[in-house]
Write a protein that holds these residues in place. Sequence first.
Motif, PDB file in Angstrom:
ATOM      1  N   ILE A 295       0.822  -1.208   0.000  1.00  0.00           N
ATOM      2  CA  ILE A 295       0.000   0.000   0.000  1.00  0.00           C
ATOM      3  C   ILE A 295       0.856   1.259   0.000  1.00  0.00           C
ATOM      4  CG2 ILE A 295      -1.772   1.305   1.214  1.00  0.00           C
ATOM      5  CD1 ILE A 295      -2.672  -1.350  -0.163  1.00  0.00           C
ATOM      6  N   ASN A 296       1.859   1.322   0.867  1.00  0.00           N
ATOM      7  CA  ASN A 296       2.709   2.511   0.881  1.00  0.00           C
ATOM      8  C   ASN A 296       3.640   2.567  -0.321  1.00  0.00           C
ATOM      9  OD1 ASN A 296       2.067   4.173   3.293  1.00  0.00           O
ATOM     10  ND2 ASN A 296       2.452   2.264   4.365  1.00  0.00           N
ATOM     11  N   LEU A 297       3.921   1.410  -0.926  1.00  0.00           N
ATOM     12  CA  LEU A 297       4.645   1.390  -2.206  1.00  0.00           C
ATOM     13  C   LEU A 297       3.788   2.058  -3.278  1.00  0.00           C
ATOM     14  CD1 LEU A 297       7.126   0.237  -3.850  1.00  0.00           C
ATOM     15  CD2 LEU A 297       5.629  -1.682  -4.401  1.00  0.00           C
TER      16      LEU A 297
ATOM     17  N   ASN B 173      -5.073   3.208  -9.388  1.00  0.00           N
ATOM     18  CA  ASN B 173      -5.859   2.638  -8.297  1.00  0.00           C
ATOM     19  C   ASN B 173      -5.165   1.515  -7.548  1.00  0.00           C
ATOM     20  OD1 ASN B 173      -8.041   4.374  -8.522  1.00  0.00           O
ATOM     21  ND2 ASN B 173      -9.047   3.119 -10.065  1.00  0.00           N
ATOM     22  N   LYS B 174      -4.045   1.023  -8.024  1.00  0.00           N
ATOM     23  CA  LYS B 174      -3.249   0.038  -7.279  1.00  0.00           C
ATOM     24  C   LYS B 174      -1.931  -0.178  -8.019  1.00  0.00           C
ATOM     25  CE  LYS B 174      -2.779  -2.609  -3.696  1.00  0.00           C
ATOM     26  NZ  LYS B 174      -3.514  -3.857  -3.483  1.00  0.00           N
ATOM     27  N   ALA B 175      -1.116   0.861  -8.033  1.00  0.00           N
ATOM     28  CA  ALA B 175       0.109   0.832  -8.821  1.00  0.00           C
ATOM     29  C   ALA B 175       1.208   0.000  -8.176  1.00  0.00           C
ATOM     30  CB  ALA B 175       0.607   2.261  -9.049  1.00  0.00           C
ATOM     31  N   THR B 176       1.999  -0.663  -9.007  1.00  0.00           N
ATOM     32  CA  THR B 176       3.209  -1.365  -8.595  1.00  0.00           C
ATOM     33  C   THR B 176       4.362  -0.814  -9.424  1.00  0.00           C
ATOM     34  OG1 THR B 176       3.037  -3.123 -10.253  1.00  0.00           O
ATOM     35  CG2 THR B 176       1.839  -3.445  -8.161  1.00  0.00           C
ATOM     36  N   LEU B 177       5.562  -1.254  -9.125  1.00  0.00           N
ATOM     37  CA  LEU B 177       6.723  -0.773  -9.892  1.00  0.00           C
ATOM     38  C   LEU B 177       6.602  -1.142 -11.365  1.00  0.00           C
ATOM     39  CD1 LEU B 177       9.657  -1.573  -7.410  1.00  0.00           C
ATOM     40  CD2 LEU B 177       8.453   0.593  -7.744  1.00  0.00           C
TER      41      LEU B 177
ATOM     42  N   GLU C 186      -6.082  13.528   0.219  1.00  0.00           N
ATOM     43  CA  GLU C 186      -6.899  13.066   1.343  1.00  0.00           C
ATOM     44  C   GLU C 186      -7.373  11.630   1.153  1.00  0.00           C
ATOM     45  OE1 GLU C 186      -9.988  15.791   2.297  1.00  0.00           O
ATOM     46  OE2 GLU C 186      -8.612  17.461   2.704  1.00  0.00           O
ATOM     47  N   ARG C 187      -6.881  10.994   0.110  1.00  0.00           N
ATOM     48  CA  ARG C 187      -7.299   9.628  -0.201  1.00  0.00           C
ATOM     49  C   ARG C 187      -6.893   8.636   0.887  1.00  0.00           C
ATOM     50  NH1 ARG C 187      -5.439   7.180  -5.989  1.00  0.00           N
ATOM     51  NH2 ARG C 187      -6.834   5.395  -6.097  1.00  0.00           N
TER      52      ARG C 187
END
Length: 274
Positions: A141-143, A164-168, A223-224
């Motif tokens: 989540i913090n990534l 909406n849910k990014a990864t590297l 603010e998400r």
Amino acid sequence: MKKKMIGILLATTLLALLVSCSSQETTHENKEKTIIVGVTSGPFEKIANKVKEVAKKEGIHIKVVPFNDYIVPNQALDKGKIDVNVYQTIQFLNQYNKDRKTNIVPIGKVYTSSQGIYSKKYKKIEEIPDGATLGIPNDPINLWRGILIYQDAGLIKLKPGSENKATLQDIKENPKHFKLKELEAGMLAPTLNSLDASIIPSNYALQNGYNPKKDALFLEDNERFAIYVATNEKNKDNPDYKKLVELYSSDEVKKFIQENYEGVYKPVEDPFRN
């Protein structure tokens, strides 16, 4: 006969006193409720201690238990060692429940928190050179959140639809060939010397002597990712825990947050609105 009557009167008086004392003790116990609250150390702990001070006036006793990472507060809650915790976003909580098959639920949001990009080598985002190594939290989540911050700062660009849910793997453009190094969130501030720049969650930044408003090269304005009060599912309707949520939005606590954290943490107006 007279002695007998005196004995009866004394026994009756003693019984009345015992009942009275018992009633007072019961009332006192009902009035003095204790809630064990888990938080991460630093500003979350300080805010919780302010809530503790306000709660005492309401007849609620709070015990604040600090932790030094993002996993143990949920483990402690799941095992019943604490009653609630106040340190995580709903996104982090959902991921934790998914990974560990737990049933911890959010019962109200209390404030928003900003993360920033810091560096001991550079004063501006534009100065970060080609090939620089950038720190980022290693939990999913913090990534994801860190990737969004680097994008907002103009350092990278994501594939369309991946926000909406990014990864590297969702990084589409990295024109300056930055290397993103994943580290446990609590280690990003202590290891900043070995990095060119890094995302640092504000609770850890403040704990390590940084002032987010002054020291961050870039500060998130989103603010998400609000911070929630969470408890075990079976306790989600506990009125004392709901009252705790409300106390985080009390005027005294709002004033404390505003005066001490200069907008890095912002109280929410409606803690029970999604």
